[in-house]
Design a protein around this motif. Structure first.
Motif, PDB file in Angstrom:
ATOM      1  N   SER A   1      88.385 -21.713 -26.272  1.00  0.00           N
ATOM      2  CA  SER A   1      89.648 -21.873 -25.545  1.00  0.00           C
ATOM      3  C   SER A   1      89.533 -22.945 -24.468  1.00  0.00           C
ATOM      4  CB  SER A   1      90.063 -20.547 -24.901  1.00  0.00           C
ATOM      5  OG  SER A   1      91.214 -20.717 -24.113  1.00  0.00           O
ATOM      6  N   ALA A   2      90.234 -24.056 -24.656  1.00  0.00           N
ATOM      7  CA  ALA A   2      90.263 -25.118 -23.644  1.00  0.00           C
ATOM      8  C   ALA A   2      91.091 -24.690 -22.435  1.00  0.00           C
ATOM      9  CB  ALA A   2      90.829 -26.392 -24.251  1.00  0.00           C
ATOM     10  N   HIS A   3      92.145 -23.899 -22.656  1.00  0.00           N
ATOM     11  CA  HIS A   3      92.946 -23.397 -21.539  1.00  0.00           C
ATOM     12  C   HIS A   3      92.079 -22.582 -20.577  1.00  0.00           C
ATOM     13  CE1 HIS A   3      96.456 -24.444 -24.014  1.00  0.00           C
ATOM     14  NE2 HIS A   3      97.207 -24.262 -22.945  1.00  0.00           N
ATOM     15  N   ALA A   4      91.276 -21.674 -21.140  1.00  0.00           N
ATOM     16  CA  ALA A   4      90.428 -20.825 -20.301  1.00  0.00           C
ATOM     17  C   ALA A   4      89.396 -21.657 -19.555  1.00  0.00           C
ATOM     18  CB  ALA A   4      89.739 -19.771 -21.171  1.00  0.00           C
ATOM     19  N   ALA A   5      88.816 -22.648 -20.226  1.00  0.00           N
ATOM     20  CA  ALA A   5      87.815 -23.496 -19.583  1.00  0.00           C
ATOM     21  C   ALA A   5      88.420 -24.277 -18.418  1.00  0.00           C
ATOM     22  CB  ALA A   5      87.202 -24.458 -20.605  1.00  0.00           C
ATOM     23  N   ALA A   6      89.626 -24.790 -18.611  1.00  0.00           N
ATOM     24  CA  ALA A   6      90.255 -25.614 -17.570  1.00  0.00           C
ATOM     25  C   ALA A   6      90.586 -24.799 -16.330  1.00  0.00           C
ATOM     26  CB  ALA A   6      91.511 -26.270 -18.128  1.00  0.00           C
ATOM     27  N   ILE A   7      91.185 -23.639 -16.514  1.00  0.00           N
ATOM     28  CA  ILE A   7      91.572 -22.864 -15.326  1.00  0.00           C
ATOM     29  C   ILE A   7      90.359 -22.230 -14.661  1.00  0.00           C
ATOM     30  CG2 ILE A   7      92.012 -20.620 -16.436  1.00  0.00           C
ATOM     31  CD1 ILE A   7      94.605 -20.523 -14.675  1.00  0.00           C
ATOM     32  N   ALA A   8      89.311 -21.934 -15.428  1.00  0.00           N
ATOM     33  CA  ALA A   8      88.077 -21.431 -14.827  1.00  0.00           C
ATOM     34  C   ALA A   8      87.420 -22.507 -13.968  1.00  0.00           C
ATOM     35  CB  ALA A   8      87.107 -20.964 -15.918  1.00  0.00           C
ATOM     36  N   GLY A   9      87.604 -23.780 -14.340  1.00  0.00           N
ATOM     37  CA  GLY A   9      87.117 -24.866 -13.505  1.00  0.00           C
ATOM     38  C   GLY A   9      87.792 -24.878 -12.145  1.00  0.00           C
TER      39      GLY A   9
END
Length: 269
Positions: free
Chosen positions: A196-204
């Motif tokens: 999940s790119a969405h999860a990776a981005a917001i976790a950043g």
């Protein structure tokens, strides 16, 4: 007069009462093997239909399901990975010691970051769709994400170079370098598995706020924004699972990659 063709395919002896099945003239046989009964054909078709996945009809959705679907799509677009660097630079300007920078310069830098990380990639993705390289601008297919991941990594790298060239602190450039690392890791994982790119981005973003709170003089309201961002991360991950875009494990893996990449890269000074 009708022609009798029974002599062409003579009956065989039928001592066991299986005449119809043994003869080519039987009711249930043909030159290509036994012909199934009508009832058997219907049952077989029902079994095949039950095994094939089908999309749920929108007309069959309950009112609350439509609300959840709409809210999930809204979250997926408002927190699209390409917009996260813009949220990041806004947090940096508003919640750290860099809030003393003149408002005009903050606005100019924010627009440049938006142009590099949002408008330019979106334009390239639309061009890829027109060329037939991708089928959906949402990039929901695993095989469609290779080139966009490369574009994203290059845009994060350009952002890191831009802020560094303008005299920003090293930790600001390292935030964007963390995005480069996360994008590259996701790229290689995506070759075998749809992370999940969405999860990776917001976790950043969560990692950025935690690092600000620990090591940088910050605004008192940072902790509130950290809680809000963590809550949005949970809602976004749930939305991706609800929409069947990812499994729970794919979302959790995205959280881990995005958080660790940004958190540890920002230790570099």
């Amino acid at each position: 007069m009708p022609i009798d063709t029974s002599s062409y395919y003579p009956e065989v002896n039928d001592p066991d009462g299986k005449k119809d099945k043994e003869s080519l003239n039987g009711v249930h046989t043909s030159l290509f093997g036994d012909t199934p009964k009508v009832e058997e054909v219907i049952i077989e078709e029902k079994i095949i239909d039950s095994l094939e996945p089908s999309e749920p009809s929108k007309d069959s959705e309950l009112p609350w399901e439509k609300v959840v679907n709409g809210f999930s799509h809204f979250l997926s677009w408002i927190f699209v990975p390409l917009i996260m660097p813009v949220f990041g630079i806004l947090f940096i300007f508003r919640l750290s010691i860099l809030d003393v920078i003149p408002a005009g310069l903050q606005t100019a830098v924010t627009f440049v970051i938006a142009g590099i990380n949002f408008f330019a990639p979106m334009l390239l993705i639309f061009l890829l769709k027109l060329m037939g390289v991708v089928q959906d601008v949402g990039l929901n297919g695993q095989k469609e994400r290779l080139i966009p991941y490369i574009i994203t990594a290059l845009c994060y790298g350009a952002s890191a170079w831009f802020v560094a060239s303008r005299g920003a602190p090293v930790w600001v450039a390292m935030f964007f370098c963390g995005g480069v690392v996360a994008s590259v890791i996701n790229l290689f994982i995506n070759l075998k598995w749809k992370i999940s790119a969405h999860a990776a981005a917001i976790a950043g973003l969560v990692a950025l706020l935690i690092r600000l709170q620990r090591d940088v003089a910050v605004e008192p309201k940072l902790f509130l924004w950290l809680i809000i961002t963590v809550g949005c991360a949970g809602l976004l991950g749930s939305a991706r699972v609800w929409l069947n875009r990812h499994t729970v494990w794919q979302v959790l893996a995205g959280y881990a990659v995005g958080f660790c990449a940004v958190f540890f890269m920002m230790y570099i000074h």
